[in-house]
Structures are given as C-alpha cells and as structure tokens.
Design a protein around this motif. Structure first.
Motif, PDB file in Angstrom:
ATOM      1  N   GLY A  72      74.303  41.258  69.233  1.00  0.00           N
ATOM      2  CA  GLY A  72      73.907  42.623  68.896  1.00  0.00           C
ATOM      3  C   GLY A  72      73.053  43.280  69.960  1.00  0.00           C
ATOM      4  N   LEU A  73      72.491  42.475  70.876  1.00  0.00           N
ATOM      5  CA  LEU A  73      71.672  43.024  71.946  1.00  0.00           C
ATOM      6  C   LEU A  73      72.561  43.436  73.110  1.00  0.00           C
ATOM      7  N   VAL A  74      72.516  44.725  73.421  1.00  0.00           N
ATOM      8  CA  VAL A  74      73.361  45.295  74.474  1.00  0.00           C
ATOM      9  C   VAL A  74      72.452  46.004  75.475  1.00  0.00           C
ATOM     10  N   TRP A  75      72.734  45.800  76.762  1.00  0.00           N
ATOM     11  CA  TRP A  75      71.969  46.459  77.825  1.00  0.00           C
ATOM     12  C   TRP A  75      72.746  47.684  78.272  1.00  0.00           C
ATOM     13  N   GLU A  76      72.121  48.873  78.137  1.00  0.00           N
ATOM     14  CA  GLU A  76      72.813  50.119  78.435  1.00  0.00           C
ATOM     15  C   GLU A  76      71.960  51.007  79.335  1.00  0.00           C
ATOM     16  N   PRO A  77      72.632  51.774  80.204  1.00  0.00           N
ATOM     17  CA  PRO A  77      71.877  52.675  81.085  1.00  0.00           C
ATOM     18  C   PRO A  77      71.225  53.795  80.292  1.00  0.00           C
ATOM     19  N   SER A  78      70.013  54.117  80.683  1.00  0.00           N
ATOM     20  CA  SER A  78      69.278  55.210  80.065  1.00  0.00           C
ATOM     21  C   SER A  78      68.443  55.875  81.148  1.00  0.00           C
ATOM     22  N   ARG A  79      67.187  56.082  80.903  1.00  0.00           N
ATOM     23  CA  ARG A  79      66.285  56.816  81.791  1.00  0.00           C
ATOM     24  C   ARG A  79      66.458  56.398  83.254  1.00  0.00           C
ATOM     25  N   GLY A  80      66.902  57.324  84.076  1.00  0.00           N
ATOM     26  CA  GLY A  80      67.056  57.078  85.502  1.00  0.00           C
ATOM     27  C   GLY A  80      68.096  56.022  85.846  1.00  0.00           C
ATOM     28  N   GLY A  81      69.009  55.742  84.918  1.00  0.00           N
ATOM     29  CA  GLY A  81      70.038  54.752  85.159  1.00  0.00           C
ATOM     30  C   GLY A  81      69.592  53.319  84.917  1.00  0.00           C
ATOM     31  N   GLN A  82      68.330  53.122  84.527  1.00  0.00           N
ATOM     32  CA  GLN A  82      67.846  51.775  84.233  1.00  0.00           C
ATOM     33  C   GLN A  82      68.578  51.218  83.010  1.00  0.00           C
ATOM     34  N   LEU A  83      68.779  49.911  83.000  1.00  0.00           N
ATOM     35  CA  LEU A  83      69.362  49.263  81.834  1.00  0.00           C
ATOM     36  C   LEU A  83      68.265  48.966  80.816  1.00  0.00           C
ATOM     37  N   PHE A  84      68.473  49.460  79.602  1.00  0.00           N
ATOM     38  CA  PHE A  84      67.535  49.248  78.513  1.00  0.00           C
ATOM     39  C   PHE A  84      68.194  48.396  77.437  1.00  0.00           C
ATOM     40  N   PRO A  85      67.422  47.524  76.784  1.00  0.00           N
ATOM     41  CA  PRO A  85      67.955  46.721  75.693  1.00  0.00           C
ATOM     42  C   PRO A  85      68.023  47.534  74.399  1.00  0.00           C
ATOM     43  N   HIS A  86      69.181  47.476  73.758  1.00  0.00           N
ATOM     44  CA  HIS A  86      69.405  48.140  72.470  1.00  0.00           C
ATOM     45  C   HIS A  86      69.987  47.124  71.498  1.00  0.00           C
ATOM     46  N   LEU A  87      69.499  47.142  70.269  1.00  0.00           N
ATOM     47  CA  LEU A  87      69.997  46.226  69.243  1.00  0.00           C
ATOM     48  C   LEU A  87      70.897  46.984  68.277  1.00  0.00           C
ATOM     49  N   TYR A  88      72.129  46.550  68.185  1.00  0.00           N
ATOM     50  CA  TYR A  88      73.105  47.119  67.268  1.00  0.00           C
ATOM     51  C   TYR A  88      73.333  46.158  66.099  1.00  0.00           C
ATOM     52  N   GLY A  89      73.764  46.714  64.990  1.00  0.00           N
ATOM     53  CA  GLY A  89      74.269  45.877  63.902  1.00  0.00           C
ATOM     54  C   GLY A  89      73.243  45.330  62.939  1.00  0.00           C
ATOM     55  N   GLY A  90      72.178  46.042  62.753  1.00  0.00           N
ATOM     56  CA  GLY A  90      71.296  45.579  61.698  1.00  0.00           C
ATOM     57  C   GLY A  90      69.846  45.551  62.067  1.00  0.00           C
ATOM     58  N   PRO A  91      69.024  45.191  61.118  1.00  0.00           N
ATOM     59  CA  PRO A  91      67.593  45.203  61.363  1.00  0.00           C
ATOM     60  C   PRO A  91      67.160  44.060  62.278  1.00  0.00           C
ATOM     61  N   LEU A  92      65.967  44.198  62.784  1.00  0.00           N
ATOM     62  CA  LEU A  92      65.338  43.181  63.618  1.00  0.00           C
ATOM     63  C   LEU A  92      64.736  42.118  62.706  1.00  0.00           C
ATOM     64  N   PRO A  93      65.194  40.867  62.794  1.00  0.00           N
ATOM     65  CA  PRO A  93      64.577  39.819  61.969  1.00  0.00           C
ATOM     66  C   PRO A  93      63.177  39.501  62.497  1.00  0.00           C
ATOM     67  N   LEU A  94      62.216  39.446  61.614  1.00  0.00           N
ATOM     68  CA  LEU A  94      60.848  39.186  62.060  1.00  0.00           C
ATOM     69  C   LEU A  94      60.698  37.793  62.644  1.00  0.00           C
ATOM     70  N   SER A  95      61.635  36.915  62.356  1.00  0.00           N
ATOM     71  CA  SER A  95      61.609  35.575  62.949  1.00  0.00           C
ATOM     72  C   SER A  95      61.778  35.634  64.472  1.00  0.00           C
ATOM     73  N   ALA A  96      62.287  36.760  65.011  1.00  0.00           N
ATOM     74  CA  ALA A  96      62.464  36.922  66.456  1.00  0.00           C
ATOM     75  C   ALA A  96      61.221  37.484  67.136  1.00  0.00           C
ATOM     76  N   VAL A  97      60.225  37.899  66.363  1.00  0.00           N
ATOM     77  CA  VAL A  97      59.004  38.481  66.922  1.00  0.00           C
ATOM     78  C   VAL A  97      58.048  37.352  67.298  1.00  0.00           C
ATOM     79  N   GLU A  98      57.749  37.267  68.581  1.00  0.00           N
ATOM     80  CA  GLU A  98      56.845  36.217  69.065  1.00  0.00           C
ATOM     81  C   GLU A  98      55.384  36.577  68.829  1.00  0.00           C
ATOM     82  N   TRP A  99      55.039  37.841  69.060  1.00  0.00           N
ATOM     83  CA  TRP A  99      53.686  38.314  68.790  1.00  0.00           C
ATOM     84  C   TRP A  99      53.705  39.820  68.640  1.00  0.00           C
ATOM     85  N   GLU A 100      52.616  40.339  68.087  1.00  0.00           N
ATOM     86  CA  GLU A 100      52.432  41.786  67.985  1.00  0.00           C
ATOM     87  C   GLU A 100      51.011  42.111  68.389  1.00  0.00           C
ATOM     88  N   ALA A 101      50.839  43.317  68.918  1.00  0.00           N
ATOM     89  CA  ALA A 101      49.518  43.765  69.354  1.00  0.00           C
ATOM     90  C   ALA A 101      49.421  45.272  69.198  1.00  0.00           C
TER      91      ALA A 101
END
Length: 118
Positions: A72-101
């Motif tokens: 579901g993680l796709v790298w696509e061009p955005s601001r200035g042609g940089q590749l940005f990570p985008h998640l398709y196909g559903g919510p972000l599982p909190l089990s994938a979150v390493e930390w928050e601040a």
C-alpha cells in the motif's frame, strides 16, 4: 532510491485521538479527501511542516516503519518532483508506529524537530 526505514506522518492530536482506541489511524481530512495518506521523509519533514502547518501548535509527528506498510506504500512525485510516500488502501495500523512526538510550528514556519528524526 532506497526506501528509508522510517517515514513521518503529521497530525493533530484531535484527529489522532480516535486511533488510540481503534488501533488504526484513518488520517487527516486531506488524506480522506485525496484517497491516500500523506507522509514525508526525514529530509522532507521540515518543509512539510513549514508549508502546511505554519502557526499550529499541539501537532504530533508519528514515526512509521515503512517496511510495515506493505504494497500500500507508494512513492509518488509531488513538491518539486520529489518522491513522497503515500499510503493507499486503508488506515495506518498503530502497530507500525515506532514513536510519536509533539511539535509546534511557529508563525514563520519554524520548528524544532524531535532529535529522533533521521
């Protein structure tokens, strides 16, 4: 380009609160409108905060293990042609979150990133 181990999601505490009970984060309003979840790499994070969150306080940065997101993680061009990570196909599982601040962005877009951003 080699995929970084961590990517970063910026959210408000209010938008993230329901995820704590649900175990998954549906995203910010822009994510829901666009049909995918927006992320930044460590190198892109400061500009994303400056451009899209100027003057906001009480924000959260979620450090997410990119490898936990699968196809579901796709790298696509955005601001200035940089590749940005985008998640398709559903919510972000909190089990994938390493930390928050928390982070505040000043009226000029300046902010202090957590030292763990890499």
């Amino acid at each position: 380009m080699s995929e970084p181990a961590l990517i970063y999601k910026i959210t408000t505490a209010a938008a993230y609160a329901p995820a704590r009970a649900a175990g998954a984060f549906a995203g910010m309003p822009i994510d829901l409108a666009d049909g995918y979840m927006h992320f930044s790499t460590a190198d892109q994070l400061r500009d994303t905060l400056r451009l899209h969150f100027k003057g906001q306080s009480g924000l959260l940065i979620l450090a997410v293990r990119a490898g936990d997101l699968g196809d579901g993680l796709v790298w696509e061009p955005s601001r200035g042609g940089q590749l940005f990570p985008h998640l398709y196909g559903g919510p972000l599982p909190l089990s994938a979150v390493e930390w928050e601040a928390g982070v505040d962005v000043g009226p000029n877009g300046d902010c202090d990133l957590p030292e763990d951003v890499r």
